[in-house]
Design an enzyme around this catalytic site. Sequence first.
Site, PDB file in Angstrom:
ATOM      1  N   TYR A 109      -8.684  14.184  -1.196  1.00 61.83           N
ATOM      2  CA  TYR A 109     -10.015  14.237  -0.595  1.00 61.83           C
ATOM      3  C   TYR A 109     -10.165  15.548   0.176  1.00 61.83           C
ATOM      4  O   TYR A 109     -11.222  16.169   0.165  1.00 61.83           O
ATOM      5  CB  TYR A 109     -10.239  13.040   0.333  1.00 61.83           C
ATOM      6  CG  TYR A 109     -10.335  11.733  -0.415  1.00 61.83           C
ATOM      7  CD1 TYR A 109     -11.532  11.325  -0.997  1.00 61.83           C
ATOM      8  CD2 TYR A 109      -9.224  10.913  -0.577  1.00 61.83           C
ATOM      9  CE1 TYR A 109     -11.624  10.128  -1.692  1.00 61.83           C
ATOM     10  CE2 TYR A 109      -9.296   9.719  -1.276  1.00 61.83           C
ATOM     11  CZ  TYR A 109     -10.500   9.333  -1.833  1.00 61.83           C
ATOM     12  OH  TYR A 109     -10.584   8.162  -2.534  1.00 61.83           O
ATOM     13  N   ASN A 132     -20.066   7.553  -6.610  1.00 62.65           N
ATOM     14  CA  ASN A 132     -20.150   8.261  -7.886  1.00 62.65           C
ATOM     15  C   ASN A 132     -20.786   7.343  -8.933  1.00 62.65           C
ATOM     16  O   ASN A 132     -20.218   6.311  -9.270  1.00 62.65           O
ATOM     17  CB  ASN A 132     -18.739   8.679  -8.323  1.00 62.65           C
ATOM     18  CG  ASN A 132     -18.701   9.287  -9.699  1.00 62.65           C
ATOM     19  OD1 ASN A 132     -19.705   9.611 -10.304  1.00 62.65           O
ATOM     20  ND2 ASN A 132     -17.481   9.435 -10.221  1.00 62.65           N
ATOM     21  N   CYS A 140     -13.648  10.511 -10.600  1.00 61.26           N
ATOM     22  CA  CYS A 140     -13.275  10.154  -9.226  1.00 61.26           C
ATOM     23  C   CYS A 140     -11.913   9.467  -9.172  1.00 61.26           C
ATOM     24  O   CYS A 140     -11.275   9.436  -8.121  1.00 61.26           O
ATOM     25  CB  CYS A 140     -14.358   9.308  -8.566  1.00 61.26           C
ATOM     26  SG  CYS A 140     -14.858   7.857  -9.490  1.00 61.26           S
ATOM     27  N   HIS A 141     -11.436   8.956 -10.310  1.00 58.04           N
ATOM     28  CA  HIS A 141     -10.104   8.343 -10.352  1.00 58.04           C
ATOM     29  C   HIS A 141      -9.004   9.385 -10.131  1.00 58.04           C
ATOM     30  O   HIS A 141      -7.879   9.032  -9.810  1.00 58.04           O
ATOM     31  CB  HIS A 141      -9.885   7.594 -11.679  1.00 58.04           C
ATOM     32  CG  HIS A 141      -9.946   8.461 -12.893  1.00 58.04           C
ATOM     33  ND1 HIS A 141     -11.146   8.828 -13.480  1.00 58.04           N
ATOM     34  CD2 HIS A 141      -8.970   9.047 -13.634  1.00 58.04           C
ATOM     35  CE1 HIS A 141     -10.899   9.599 -14.523  1.00 58.04           C
ATOM     36  NE2 HIS A 141      -9.583   9.747 -14.647  1.00 58.04           N
ATOM     37  N   GLU A 167      -3.953   9.511 -18.748  1.00 55.60           N
ATOM     38  CA  GLU A 167      -4.015  10.966 -18.710  1.00 55.60           C
ATOM     39  C   GLU A 167      -2.646  11.611 -18.493  1.00 55.60           C
ATOM     40  O   GLU A 167      -2.538  12.829 -18.406  1.00 55.60           O
ATOM     41  CB  GLU A 167      -4.988  11.410 -17.613  1.00 55.60           C
ATOM     42  CG  GLU A 167      -6.411  11.008 -17.899  1.00 55.60           C
ATOM     43  CD  GLU A 167      -7.406  11.499 -16.859  1.00 55.60           C
ATOM     44  OE1 GLU A 167      -7.050  12.383 -16.041  1.00 55.60           O
ATOM     45  OE2 GLU A 167      -8.549  11.015 -16.867  1.00 55.60           O
TER      46      GLU A 167
END
Length: 183
Positions: A109, A132, A140-141, A167
Amino acid sequence: MANELGYTIMDSPIGPLLLASTEEGLCHIQFEVEQDGIAQLTRWCKKTFLGVSPVRDDERNATAKKQLEEYFAGERKVFDLPIVLYGTPFQKAVWNALADIPYGETRSYKDIALAIGAAKAVRAIGGANNRNPIPIIIPCHRVIGSNGALVGYGGGLPIKEHLLALEGVPLHIQTTLDQAIRF
């Protein structure tokens, strides 16, 4: 109707997703479709579109659905969709910074706050991140706590963990619940 919001519901490895688009582009992805999903979308739609009701439109959302399916299959790392963001200028700045986080990487953040020139706005970054409207597409993950903890996610931490694992992000990162248990 120019401001009509067309939606579709798709199955995914993280559960059903509701996708909603205007004629200009994708503007909303919603988790928890089975639990009052259309009513939630209707409330969001009324707030954002001044009373226009959503209508089922699978064709309008076909490209977004296809790209999300490719993402979940490990075949897509970058989305190429027109999107429309509805939010405050601050929220849009945060969401644009989130969109710059590469596939398979994370940021804190604080990193996002620094990226938008608001170093002291870490809590506000969290609030914008929470609002979001297009999760996954606007990743945002990929935002974690500065200590490496997986903190908060609108779809829940198990979904965040799933997306990061998909990912290839090493999941040695601990959830805040795991950390709390150790103390």
